[in-house]
Design a protein around this motif. Structure first.
Motif, PDB file in Angstrom:
ATOM      1  N   PRO A 130       0.836  -1.205   0.000  1.00 49.03           N
ATOM      2  CA  PRO A 130       0.000   0.000   0.000  1.00 49.03           C
ATOM      3  C   PRO A 130       0.872   1.256   0.000  1.00 49.03           C
ATOM      4  CG  PRO A 130      -0.658  -1.521   1.755  1.00 49.03           C
ATOM      5  CD  PRO A 130       0.669  -1.980   1.239  1.00 49.03           C
ATOM      6  N   VAL A 131       0.276   2.356  -0.397  1.00 49.54           N
ATOM      7  CA  VAL A 131       0.932   3.667  -0.337  1.00 49.54           C
ATOM      8  C   VAL A 131       0.213   4.476   0.742  1.00 49.54           C
ATOM      9  CG1 VAL A 131       1.489   5.783  -1.564  1.00 49.54           C
ATOM     10  CG2 VAL A 131       1.564   3.580  -2.769  1.00 49.54           C
ATOM     11  N   LEU A 132       0.967   4.911   1.737  1.00 45.48           N
ATOM     12  CA  LEU A 132       0.383   5.569   2.913  1.00 45.48           C
ATOM     13  C   LEU A 132       1.004   6.946   3.087  1.00 45.48           C
ATOM     14  CD1 LEU A 132      -1.277   5.501   5.580  1.00 45.48           C
ATOM     15  CD2 LEU A 132       0.659   4.277   6.617  1.00 45.48           C
ATOM     16  N   THR A 133       0.157   7.950   3.301  1.00 49.05           N
ATOM     17  CA  THR A 133       0.633   9.329   3.473  1.00 49.05           C
ATOM     18  C   THR A 133      -0.128   9.994   4.620  1.00 49.05           C
ATOM     19  OG1 THR A 133       1.074   9.523   1.104  1.00 49.05           O
ATOM     20  CG2 THR A 133       0.991  11.570   2.372  1.00 49.05           C
ATOM     21  N   ILE A 134       0.608  10.613   5.531  1.00 49.33           N
ATOM     22  CA  ILE A 134      -0.028  11.446   6.559  1.00 49.33           C
ATOM     23  C   ILE A 134      -0.186  12.848   5.975  1.00 49.33           C
ATOM     24  CG2 ILE A 134       0.211  12.490   8.849  1.00 49.33           C
ATOM     25  CD1 ILE A 134       1.787  10.013   9.713  1.00 49.33           C
ATOM     26  N   THR A 135      -1.423  13.311   5.900  1.00 49.76           N
ATOM     27  CA  THR A 135      -1.691  14.611   5.266  1.00 49.76           C
ATOM     28  C   THR A 135      -1.786  15.761   6.271  1.00 49.76           C
ATOM     29  OG1 THR A 135      -4.069  14.121   5.332  1.00 49.76           O
ATOM     30  CG2 THR A 135      -2.871  13.545   3.320  1.00 49.76           C
ATOM     31  N   ALA A 136      -2.049  15.458   7.532  1.00 48.19           N
ATOM     32  CA  ALA A 136      -2.138  16.515   8.550  1.00 48.19           C
ATOM     33  C   ALA A 136      -1.976  15.898   9.933  1.00 48.19           C
ATOM     34  CB  ALA A 136      -3.485  17.235   8.452  1.00 48.19           C
ATOM     35  N   PRO A 137      -1.322  16.613  10.839  1.00 50.85           N
ATOM     36  CA  PRO A 137      -0.613  17.879  10.626  1.00 50.85           C
ATOM     37  C   PRO A 137       0.758  17.619  10.020  1.00 50.85           C
ATOM     38  CG  PRO A 137      -0.403  17.209  12.900  1.00 50.85           C
ATOM     39  CD  PRO A 137      -1.262  16.169  12.239  1.00 50.85           C
ATOM     40  N   SER A 138       1.479  18.677   9.710  1.00 52.75           N
ATOM     41  CA  SER A 138       2.835  18.507   9.206  1.00 52.75           C
ATOM     42  C   SER A 138       3.767  18.146  10.360  1.00 52.75           C
ATOM     43  CB  SER A 138       3.315  19.782   8.513  1.00 52.75           C
ATOM     44  OG  SER A 138       3.234  20.886   9.385  1.00 52.75           O
ATOM     45  N   SER A 139       4.828  17.427  10.040  1.00 51.70           N
ATOM     46  CA  SER A 139       5.776  17.022  11.071  1.00 51.70           C
ATOM     47  C   SER A 139       6.400  18.246  11.728  1.00 51.70           C
ATOM     48  CB  SER A 139       6.876  16.145  10.471  1.00 51.70           C
ATOM     49  OG  SER A 139       7.682  15.583  11.483  1.00 51.70           O
ATOM     50  N   GLY A 140       6.519  18.204  13.047  1.00 51.25           N
ATOM     51  CA  GLY A 140       7.082  19.325  13.795  1.00 51.25           C
ATOM     52  C   GLY A 140       6.055  20.289  14.326  1.00 51.25           C
ATOM     53  N   THR A 141       4.772  20.068  14.000  1.00 50.39           N
ATOM     54  CA  THR A 141       3.716  20.957  14.476  1.00 50.39           C
ATOM     55  C   THR A 141       3.664  20.962  16.007  1.00 50.39           C
ATOM     56  OG1 THR A 141       2.370  20.643  12.491  1.00 50.39           O
ATOM     57  CG2 THR A 141       1.219  21.373  14.477  1.00 50.39           C
ATOM     58  N   MET A 142       3.443  22.167  16.570  1.00 46.50           N
ATOM     59  CA  MET A 142       3.263  22.280  18.014  1.00 46.50           C
ATOM     60  C   MET A 142       1.784  22.363  18.321  1.00 46.50           C
ATOM     61  SD  MET A 142       5.004  24.900  20.752  1.00 46.50           S
ATOM     62  CE  MET A 142       6.629  24.314  20.290  1.00 46.50           C
ATOM     63  N   LEU A 143       1.307  21.503  19.191  1.00 47.39           N
ATOM     64  CA  LEU A 143      -0.102  21.433  19.551  1.00 47.39           C
ATOM     65  C   LEU A 143      -0.305  21.906  20.989  1.00 47.39           C
ATOM     66  CD1 LEU A 143      -0.784  17.856  18.124  1.00 47.39           C
ATOM     67  CD2 LEU A 143      -1.163  20.035  16.970  1.00 47.39           C
ATOM     68  N   GLU A 144      -1.463  22.518  21.232  1.00 46.37           N
ATOM     69  CA  GLU A 144      -1.809  22.971  22.573  1.00 46.37           C
ATOM     70  C   GLU A 144      -2.298  21.790  23.397  1.00 46.37           C
ATOM     71  OE1 GLU A 144      -2.246  25.645  25.703  1.00 46.37           O
ATOM     72  OE2 GLU A 144      -1.418  26.062  23.725  1.00 46.37           O
ATOM     73  N   ARG A 145      -1.747  21.636  24.599  1.00 50.38           N
ATOM     74  CA  ARG A 145      -2.181  20.551  25.458  1.00 50.38           C
ATOM     75  C   ARG A 145      -3.644  20.721  25.836  1.00 50.38           C
ATOM     76  NH1 ARG A 145       0.426  19.210  31.304  1.00 50.38           N
ATOM     77  NH2 ARG A 145      -1.185  20.670  31.975  1.00 50.38           N
ATOM     78  N   GLY A 146      -4.423  19.643  25.706  1.00 51.08           N
ATOM     79  CA  GLY A 146      -5.838  19.679  26.037  1.00 51.08           C
ATOM     80  C   GLY A 146      -6.730  20.044  24.871  1.00 51.08           C
ATOM     81  N   ALA A 147      -6.167  20.608  23.794  1.00 48.35           N
ATOM     82  CA  ALA A 147      -6.962  20.940  22.608  1.00 48.35           C
ATOM     83  C   ALA A 147      -7.044  19.709  21.707  1.00 48.35           C
ATOM     84  CB  ALA A 147      -6.330  22.099  21.851  1.00 48.35           C
ATOM     85  N   PRO A 148      -8.137  19.553  20.944  1.00 49.63           N
ATOM     86  CA  PRO A 148      -8.244  18.405  20.046  1.00 49.63           C
ATOM     87  C   PRO A 148      -7.118  18.402  19.006  1.00 49.63           C
ATOM     88  CG  PRO A 148     -10.379  19.482  20.304  1.00 49.63           C
ATOM     89  CD  PRO A 148      -9.355  20.385  20.920  1.00 49.63           C
ATOM     90  N   ALA A 149      -6.421  17.285  18.902  1.00 55.35           N
ATOM     91  CA  ALA A 149      -5.375  17.098  17.885  1.00 55.35           C
ATOM     92  C   ALA A 149      -5.910  16.113  16.858  1.00 55.35           C
ATOM     93  CB  ALA A 149      -4.109  16.560  18.526  1.00 55.35           C
ATOM     94  N   THR A 150      -5.995  16.546  15.605  1.00 52.61           N
ATOM     95  CA  THR A 150      -6.556  15.707  14.550  1.00 52.61           C
ATOM     96  C   THR A 150      -5.454  15.243  13.610  1.00 52.61           C
ATOM     97  OG1 THR A 150      -8.676  16.857  14.659  1.00 52.61           O
ATOM     98  CG2 THR A 150      -8.214  15.607  12.657  1.00 52.61           C
ATOM     99  N   PHE A 151      -5.437  13.951  13.361  1.00 52.21           N
ATOM    100  CA  PHE A 151      -4.460  13.344  12.452  1.00 52.21           C
ATOM    101  C   PHE A 151      -5.216  12.741  11.270  1.00 52.21           C
ATOM    102  CE2 PHE A 151      -2.879  13.070  16.803  1.00 52.21           C
ATOM    103  CZ  PHE A 151      -1.692  13.783  16.687  1.00 52.21           C
ATOM    104  N   ALA A 152      -4.743  13.034  10.060  1.00 49.32           N
ATOM    105  CA  ALA A 152      -5.428  12.572   8.855  1.00 49.32           C
ATOM    106  C   ALA A 152      -4.418  11.983   7.881  1.00 49.32           C
ATOM    107  CB  ALA A 152      -6.190  13.722   8.198  1.00 49.32           C
TER     108      ALA A 152
END
Length: 208
Positions: A1-23
């Motif tokens: 298979p060909v697999l790609t993470i489209t979001a977020p970009s690597s190195g993104t800083m996320l706020e603790r407690g806020a929803p983090a979405t991975f696609a």
């Protein structure tokens, strides 16, 4: 298979407690789209969910290696990873003076504040003070005294940045205003006049 993470970009800083979405997207020459079969994990949290998109608001502070994995119907598996940093914003509170306080020019004005960060602890010493009417910082730390503010309404900002670069500010307003002066030039103190005589009163007034 060909697999790609489209979001977020690597190195993104996320706020603790806020929803983090991975696609991500996943396709296979034989099976077509496998996006609904993508399995997501964090090296700090374990399994996050399965699907083209997953969301979590429970990621702990730290650097997470997020891995997406998918397996086709013949058992071939591929994985890909990104890194995200979960970091809470610091908080800063101005404790003095009271918002809107009026001071005379040249008066020593004491500013004080506290700052803390979930990851760094107390960071009061890192507070930087600025004024909307003055160039450059007024000082740094939890308590400063300034006697050089010009006349006018100053928006005073206390800013603090944590070790991961998250910055928080808070603001109050102080007014620097000199009292006006007034001087009576006539009549002279103690002057005597005839009853019903015209008495001329004159004075001057100035304000900085």
């Amino acid at each position: 298979p060909v697999l790609t993470i489209t979001a977020p970009s690597s190195g993104t800083m996320l706020e603790r407690g806020a929803p983090a979405t991975f696609a991500g997207t996943a396709t296979d020459a034989e099976d077509g789209s496998l996006a609904t079969s993508i399995h997501w994990t964090s090296d700090l949290e374990g399994a996050l969910g399965t699907g083209a998109s997953v969301s979590s608001s429970a990621l702990r502070s730290g650097s997470h290696t997020i891995t997406a994995a998918v397996t086709d119907s013949a058992g071939k598996q591929v994985t890909t990873s990104i890194t995200v940093i979960v970091n809470a914003s610091p908080t800063v509170t101005i404790t003095a003076p009271i918002h809107g306080t009026v001071f005379s020019p040249g008066a020593a004005i004491g500013f004080s504040a506290t700052a803390s960060d979930p990851e760094d602890g107390t960071i009061t010493s890192a507070i930087v003070w600025t004024s909307s009417l003055e160039s450059g910082p007024l000082g740094s730390g939890g308590a400063i005294s300034v006697s050089t503010l010009r006349s006018g309404t100053h928006a005073i900002t206390a800013a603090v940045t944590d070790t991961n670069g998250k910055r928080t500010t808070t603001q109050i307003t102080v007014v620097v205003n000199a009292a006006p002066t007034v001087a009576i030039s006539a009549p002279a103190t103690g002057a005597t006049y005839e009853h019903r005589a015209a008495v001329t009163c004159t004075a001057t007034a100035n304000d900085t």
